[in-house]
Write a protein that holds these residues in place. Sequence first.
Motif, short mmCIF file in Angstrom:
data_model
loop_
_atom_site.label_atom_id
_atom_site.label_comp_id
_atom_site.label_asym_id
_atom_site.label_seq_id
_atom_site.Cartn_x
_atom_site.Cartn_y
_atom_site.Cartn_z
N ASP A 35 0.82 -1.21 0.00
CA ASP A 35 0.00 0.00 0.00
C ASP A 35 0.86 1.26 0.00
OD1 ASP A 35 -2.80 0.22 -0.22
OD2 ASP A 35 -2.90 1.23 1.71
N TYR A 36 2.05 1.20 0.59
CA TYR A 36 2.93 2.37 0.58
C TYR A 36 3.41 2.69 -0.84
CZ TYR A 36 6.86 5.44 1.59
OH TYR A 36 7.72 6.51 1.62
N LEU A 37 3.39 1.68 -1.72
CA LEU A 37 3.81 1.91 -3.10
C LEU A 37 2.90 2.89 -3.84
CD1 LEU A 37 4.81 -1.70 -4.22
CD2 LEU A 37 6.34 0.21 -3.69
N SER A 38 1.70 3.15 -3.28
CA SER A 38 0.81 4.13 -3.91
C SER A 38 1.47 5.50 -3.98
CB SER A 38 -0.50 4.23 -3.15
OG SER A 38 -0.28 4.66 -1.81
N ARG A 39 2.43 5.76 -3.09
CA ARG A 39 3.17 7.02 -3.12
C ARG A 39 4.50 6.87 -3.83
NH1 ARG A 39 1.17 10.80 0.48
NH2 ARG A 39 -0.51 10.07 1.83
N ALA A 40 5.16 5.72 -3.62
CA ALA A 40 6.50 5.54 -4.19
C ALA A 40 6.45 5.13 -5.66
CB ALA A 40 7.27 4.48 -3.38
N SER A 41 5.52 4.22 -6.01
CA SER A 41 5.42 3.74 -7.38
C SER A 41 3.96 3.41 -7.69
CB SER A 41 6.31 2.51 -7.60
OG SER A 41 6.17 2.00 -8.90
N PRO A 42 3.16 4.40 -8.09
CA PRO A 42 1.73 4.16 -8.30
C PRO A 42 1.43 3.05 -9.31
CG PRO A 42 2.21 6.51 -8.27
CD PRO A 42 3.53 5.80 -8.28
N SER A 43 2.22 2.94 -10.38
CA SER A 43 1.95 1.91 -11.38
C SER A 43 2.14 0.51 -10.80
CB SER A 43 2.86 2.11 -12.59
OG SER A 43 4.23 2.03 -12.20
N LEU A 44 3.22 0.31 -10.04
CA LEU A 44 3.46 -0.99 -9.41
C LEU A 44 2.39 -1.27 -8.36
CD1 LEU A 44 5.31 -3.44 -9.21
CD2 LEU A 44 6.68 -2.18 -7.52
N HIS A 45 1.98 -0.23 -7.65
CA HIS A 45 0.92 -0.40 -6.65
C HIS A 45 -0.38 -0.84 -7.30
CE1 HIS A 45 -2.55 1.30 -4.36
NE2 HIS A 45 -1.94 0.70 -3.36
N GLY A 46 -0.69 -0.28 -8.46
CA GLY A 46 -1.91 -0.64 -9.16
C GLY A 46 -1.95 -2.11 -9.55
N TYR A 137 13.29 12.62 6.69
CA TYR A 137 12.40 12.16 5.62
C TYR A 137 11.63 10.91 6.05
CZ TYR A 137 14.81 15.37 2.45
OH TYR A 137 15.33 16.48 1.84
N LEU A 138 12.30 10.03 6.76
CA LEU A 138 11.64 8.81 7.25
C LEU A 138 10.54 9.15 8.25
CD1 LEU A 138 11.50 5.72 7.35
CD2 LEU A 138 13.22 5.78 9.16
N LEU A 139 10.81 10.10 9.13
CA LEU A 139 9.79 10.51 10.09
C LEU A 139 8.61 11.19 9.42
CD1 LEU A 139 12.07 11.90 12.97
CD2 LEU A 139 10.86 9.71 12.91
N ARG A 140 8.85 11.87 8.33
CA ARG A 140 7.77 12.57 7.62
C ARG A 140 6.99 11.63 6.69
NH1 ARG A 140 11.29 17.81 5.62
NH2 ARG A 140 11.20 19.03 7.57
N ALA A 141 7.53 10.47 6.39
CA ALA A 141 6.93 9.58 5.39
C ALA A 141 5.54 9.10 5.83
CB ALA A 141 7.84 8.39 5.13
N HIS A 142 4.61 9.03 4.89
CA HIS A 142 3.25 8.54 5.15
C HIS A 142 3.25 7.02 4.99
CE1 HIS A 142 0.93 12.46 5.12
NE2 HIS A 142 2.16 12.83 4.80
N ILE A 143 3.84 6.35 5.97
CA ILE A 143 3.98 4.89 5.88
C ILE A 143 2.66 4.19 6.15
CG2 ILE A 143 5.17 2.89 6.88
CD1 ILE A 143 7.51 4.73 7.52
N ILE A 144 1.93 4.66 7.14
CA ILE A 144 0.72 3.95 7.56
C ILE A 144 -0.34 4.96 7.95
CG2 ILE A 144 1.47 3.79 9.99
CD1 ILE A 144 0.25 0.92 9.94
N SER A 145 -1.60 4.63 7.65
CA SER A 145 -2.72 5.51 7.94
C SER A 145 -3.78 4.73 8.70
CB SER A 145 -3.29 6.10 6.65
OG SER A 145 -2.31 6.82 5.94
N LEU A 146 -4.91 5.41 8.94
CA LEU A 146 -5.97 4.81 9.74
C LEU A 146 -6.48 3.52 9.12
CD1 LEU A 146 -8.06 4.93 12.04
CD2 LEU A 146 -9.49 6.33 10.54
N HIS A 147 -6.72 3.51 7.79
CA HIS A 147 -7.29 2.31 7.18
C HIS A 147 -6.33 1.13 7.23
CE1 HIS A 147 -5.04 3.98 3.74
NE2 HIS A 147 -5.01 2.75 3.29
#
Length: 438
Positions: A35-46, A137-147
Amino acid sequence: MPRPKAERPVPPPASRRSLAAGGLGLAAAAYVGVDYLSRASPSLHGRLQPAIWAALALATAARAPFYRRWDAEIRAAPWFLAAMLLMLAALLCEAISVRFVSSVLGLRWHRSTAPLPDTGQWLLLALNERLPQTVVYLLRAHIISLHHYLMLFIMLGFSAFFDCIKGPGLGIGTRYMFVMAVGRFLRTITFVSTILPSARPWCAAARYKIPDHPHAWAQKYYVPYASDPRAIRRVILVDMPYAIVQNYTDYYRPDWAYMNFLIDILRPSAGEGPSWYHLVNKAGGGCNDLMYSGHMFVAVLTAMAWTEAYGGWISVGIWFLVLHSAQREIRERYHYSADCIVAIYIGILLWRVTGFIWSTRDLDQARRLAKLDEVQNRLFHAAKDSDIDEIRGLLNEVEMAGQSKRTFSQGVILSFAAFMITFTLLFVLLAFSLTSNG
């Protein structure tokens, strides 16, 4: 002639099988990573996200017919549904209260009131100046969210099919939703009792179309005494309000029938639509500081459930993600530091005191031990008399005492299994698609 040896009762299967050796943890880590790939690599995440969803769904469906505790799941289902209804009621109450605290003082108050000083955020800003940029940068990264936390718990509940956790899975689900409902009610009582300014002062103007002026309640009981020390002192001495409420003519009052009592609470405007539910649904996370953080509360409950039910390295990793989420909530000014700190210890406390709903204690083993203690003397006498039949019968009684009685037919169990899996998967998909961030 030698006596035949007594047959030993067949021990129950090992409590953890294929996924227990770390497979559940790997599946959880893979879900968060993909799910984190949605930010790093959207095509691979898809490409990968549908694959991992399909793999989890197929594994669950394939394992369900071999699950041995469907009778326990059926017995837990009424409590599960009751906990779900309680949680939905708590969320509705919270949404109405969120809209109230955001609208009662008007947009002018939101624009003019400064955020509270937050030493936790000061500390994070100071660390940004001293830590290496890679760490920042690691502390700012959106690694995990509520869902993600919600999905991690759903994976934990379904892992009962694979004997990764003690069943019934609906038992731990009942505990999770009951604690969620209680925590949400406590949170609502807390933030509605004292209205705190948002850490994001532009939020209300960007999200709401509420009136600029404060509600009559605020005009009478708060606004005139908010900044004048002499007025505050007079109110304390007299202990009675004395301000005059102004008359504003642009107050919109829609026709909500039996829900008309919500008009003064929600303060709707003509441009926000005719439905009260639409207004509540738009409230989202609100535009005030809501003590304590709902996102952090969900994260802590998920971490506590994993720690108690599964343990291992993945539980430690989830706790690190909880801490990461806490500092990001503070860093991005969604909450003050106090909100995150309170959410952590409230979540731990509520989870600990609700162990009576579901726990990892093996009740079947406890019943066997109690029965063994009951027949201990008879077993000694039978052994002394070399009465193999009596020994066999007593050991069978001990084994049967630890087995739950099957009270449902196979057809009922299969129908319930199909309904429960379908309902849960559809509920999860609808929750993720129709709500904001889960």
